[in-house]
Design a protein around this motif. Structure first.
Motif, PDB file in Angstrom:
ATOM      1  N   LYS A 245      39.786  -9.983  22.211  1.00 22.02           N
ATOM      2  CA  LYS A 245      39.391  -8.645  21.783  1.00 22.02           C
ATOM      3  C   LYS A 245      38.966  -8.629  20.328  1.00 22.02           C
ATOM      4  O   LYS A 245      37.985  -7.971  19.955  1.00 22.02           O
ATOM      5  N   THR A 295      45.011 -10.157  21.188  1.00 26.18           N
ATOM      6  CA  THR A 295      44.890  -9.603  22.539  1.00 26.18           C
ATOM      7  C   THR A 295      43.645 -10.126  23.228  1.00 26.18           C
ATOM      8  O   THR A 295      42.570 -10.199  22.629  1.00 26.18           O
ATOM      9  N   GLU A 297      41.356  -9.582  26.879  1.00 26.18           N
ATOM     10  CA  GLU A 297      41.105  -8.654  27.985  1.00 26.18           C
ATOM     11  C   GLU A 297      40.320  -9.355  29.099  1.00 26.18           C
ATOM     12  O   GLU A 297      39.322 -10.038  28.835  1.00 26.18           O
ATOM     13  N   ASN A 330      49.538  -6.215  29.753  1.00 21.73           N
ATOM     14  CA  ASN A 330      49.088  -4.833  29.963  1.00 21.73           C
ATOM     15  C   ASN A 330      49.735  -3.868  28.972  1.00 21.73           C
ATOM     16  O   ASN A 330      50.041  -2.713  29.291  1.00 21.73           O
ATOM     17  N   VAL A 365      41.186  -3.646  33.718  1.00 22.45           N
ATOM     18  CA  VAL A 365      41.400  -4.870  32.947  1.00 22.45           C
ATOM     19  C   VAL A 365      42.879  -5.238  32.972  1.00 22.45           C
ATOM     20  O   VAL A 365      43.750  -4.379  33.128  1.00 22.45           O
ATOM     21  N   THR A 367      45.389  -7.177  30.319  1.00 24.20           N
ATOM     22  CA  THR A 367      45.441  -7.639  28.937  1.00 24.20           C
ATOM     23  C   THR A 367      46.674  -8.502  28.707  1.00 24.20           C
ATOM     24  O   THR A 367      47.738  -8.266  29.305  1.00 24.20           O
TER      25      THR A 367
END
Length: 473
Positions: A245, A295, A297, A330, A365, A367
Motif C-alpha cells: 500500500k 500494509t 492489499e 484485515n 480485499v 489486507t
C-alpha cells in the motif's frame, strides 16, 4: 604444491558431499504426474519432464474422452516453454484419470495459454473444470488469458484415483488445456489447525488440511521473482511491489547467509530460501519507535474464506530477542507481540510462518500488516515480513468458483444422446407403421377372402330350369 592440490581436492570433496546431501534432502513426491497435453513428444521445463498424452504414449490411458483432438500453435511462440505450444481440445465432457499411490494433500496445476491455428482459436473457448468432485472453474474463457497462466489447487485425496474433468460450457463451445501437474504434497504443507480471525476474536480453525484451496497470490516480500527452478515445489513467487500500500518508512533487506531450517518448523517445501533471504522491515533509527504499519492489499472475491499464510525470518537483527512486533489481518490484531526469537528456539535466520483464516468482506480485499508493538525497542528492527500466500477455500457446496455443486455443473452440458434418441425412436416407429400398412395391402391382393353365400337368391323349379337351358341351346 602437493599440499595446495590436496587442499583443493579436499575442498571439491566437501563441495560434492554438501551438494549430494542437499539433493538427497530434496522433495521427491510419490505421485508425480506431468502431462504435456496435445503434444506428440515429451517436453522438459525447469529440468522436469512433461510426458505426452498422445495415443501412442505410455500414459495415454490417463485420458478418457470421446471427442478430443490435439492442436498446435500456428506460429512459433518465442520465449515460451514447449508445453505452451500445444493443447488438448475437448468438444464434450472429458477427463484425465490419475492413480493415487500416496493418499493425502495433492497439488493440481493447470497450465493454460490461448493461441490460434488454422483449425481453431483457443480464445473462443468457454468451459468448466472439476477436480475429484470439486468445482475448480466455471465458465472460464480462453479469451481472457494474457500470456500463460498457471492455476494451482490443493485438495485432500482419499480415493485411489484423481480425476480432472473438462466440460464445455455450451454445445458450440469447447475446453482446452496445455499441461497438467498432479503431485502429492509434503505432509507439512497444510497443517490441521490455523487461527480464525473474526473481528477482534481469534480462535482455532480445525480441519484445515481437509479443505480444498486455490492459490490466489504467492508473494515474496522485498526480493526478486522466485521461479519454479528455485523452488523445491516448483512454485512461482512474484515481487510484492504491486500489493504494498505504501513503501514509506519501509526498508528492504537481503541476506547472504544460510537459512536455518529446523525440525518442526518451516521447511523448504513451506517456503524456499529465496523467499526467506529477503524482506521488508520497519527499523527504528533513533530513540523513538516509528508509529506506522506496513500494509499489503490483495483483491479477492467476497463470500469465500481465505487462508492467509505469512512468512517470517529474522535476517536483520544483530542479536536475539530484539525483534517483537504485531501482526494484523484485515485490520484486526491477529498475532500480538510476535517474538521471532522465541518461536524459532532462539535462532536467527530461522523461518517461521503463521496461518490465519478470514472471511472476505464487502471491501473486496484482504489486507495484511505488520507494525511495532508495545514491546518493540528503539534502535532495533520493529517489524518484518518475508512472504505472503493467499489461498481461497472451498465454499459449502464444494466449489472454488461459483455456487453450483459439481452435479449441477455436469448437468449444464446438453447431452447429445437425448437429442438424437427421440428423433430416432420416432423414425423407427414410422418405419414400422409403414411396413405394417404395406404388408396388409399385399395380403389383400394375394389372397381370396371368404364370404358367406347370399341367402336371398330366388328358388328355381326343375321345369323353369329346363326351359332356361333349352332356350340357351
Amino acid at each position: 604444491m602437493e599440499t595446495l592440490l590436496s587442499r583443493r581436492a579436499f575442498s571439491f570433496f566437501l563441495l560434492y558431499i554438501f551438494t549430494f546431501y542437499d539433493l538427497s534432502l530434496s522433495f521427491s513426491p510419490v505421485d508425480n504426474y506431468l502431462v504435456n497435453c496435445g503434444a506428440s513428444l515429451d517436453s522438459t521445463v525447469d529440468n522436469r519432464r512433461f510426458v505426452s498424452d498422445s495415443s501412442d504414449s505410455s500414459n495415454s490411458h490417463l485420458l478418457s474422452s470421446a471427442q478430443t483432438f490435439s492442436l498446435c500453435a500456428g506460429t512459433i511462440l518465442l520465449g515460451l516453454p514447449q508445453i505452451y505450444h500445444t493443447a488438448r481440445v475437448f468438444k464434450a465432457p472429458s477427463k484425465y484419470v490419475f492413480d493415487v499411490k500416496d493418499p493425502g494433500m495433492h497439488m493440481v496445476r493447470l497450465h493454460l495459454h490461448q493461441f490460434s491455428s488454422s483449425k481453431l482459436n483457443l480464445g473462443d473457448s468457454q468451459f468448466h473444470v472439476l477436480v475429484n468432485g470439486l468445482v475448480a472453474l466455471t465458465n472460464f474463457s480462453g479469451g481472457n488469458l494474457v500470456g500463460p497462466k498457471v492455476l494451482e489447487y490443493l485438495l485432500w485425496v482419499n480415493s485411489k484415483k484423481l480425476e480432472v474433468t473438462f466440460v464445455p460450457a455450451k454445445k458450440s463451445k469447447f475446453a482446452f488445456v496445455n499441461a497438467i501437474e498432479v503431485i502429492s504434497a509434503p505432509k507439512d504443507l497444510i497443517l490441521e489447525t490455523a487461527q480464525s480471525v473474526n473481528g477482534d476474536k481469534v480462535e482455532n480453525f480445525d480441519g484445515l488440511n481437509k479443505q480444498a484451496f486455490e492459490v490466489v497470490y504467492r508473494v515474496t516480500v522485498g526480493g526478486p521473482k522466485v521461479t519454479p527452478f528455485n523452488d523445491s515445489l516448483w512454485r512461482t513467487w512474484v515481487p510484492d511491489d504491486e500489493y504494498l500500500k505504501s513503501s514509506e518508512g519501509s526498508t528492504k533487506v537481503y541476506f547472504a547467509g544460510r537459512i536455518k531450517y529446523q525440525d518442526g518448523g518451516a521447511s523448504r517445501e513451506v517456503g524456499p530460501d529465496n523467499v526467506y533471504d529477503s524482506a521488508r522491515l520497519i527499523q527504528s533509527k533513533n530513540a523513538s519507535i516509528p508509529k506506522l504499519n506496513l500494509t499489503w492489499e490483495f483483491p479477492v472475491i467476497e463470500d469465500y474464506k481465505y487462508l492467509v499464510r505469512m512468512h517470517f525470518c529474522d535476517i536483520a537483527s544483530i542479536a536475539l530477542g530484539l525483534l517483537v512486533f504485531n501482526v494484523y489481518v484485515n485490520g484486526h490484531l491477529a498475532y500480538k507481540d510476535l517474538d521471532l526469537s522465541a518461536v524459532t528456539n532462539y535462532l536467527l535466520a530461522s523461518p517461521f510462518y503463521a496461518d490465519f483464516v478470514v472471511d472476505a468482506d464487502h471491501s473486496g480485499v484482504v489486507t495484511v500488516s505488520v507494525g511495532p508493538s508495545n514491546k518493540s525497542m528503539a534502535y532495533t528492527v520493529d517489524a518484518i515480513l518475508n512472504g505472503v500466500e493467499i489461498m481461497k477455500m472451498n465454499n459449502s457446496v464444494g466449489s472454488l468458483d461459483g455456487k453450483l455443486p459439481a452435479e449441477l455443473v455436469l448437468k449444464c452440458w446438453p447431452r447429445r444422446s437425448v437429442g438424437i434418441l427421440l428423433p430416432l425412436i420416432a423414425l423407427v416407429c414410422l418405419l414400422l407403421s409403414l411396413s405394417a400398412i404395406m404388408r396388409r395391402r399385399k395380403d389383400k391382393v394375394d389372397s381370396v377372402p371368404w364370404s358367406k353365400l347370399p341367402v336371398d337368391i330366388p328358388e328355381i323349379s326343375p321345369n323353369q330350369g329346363k326351359q332356361q337351358l333349352s332356350s340357351k341351346v
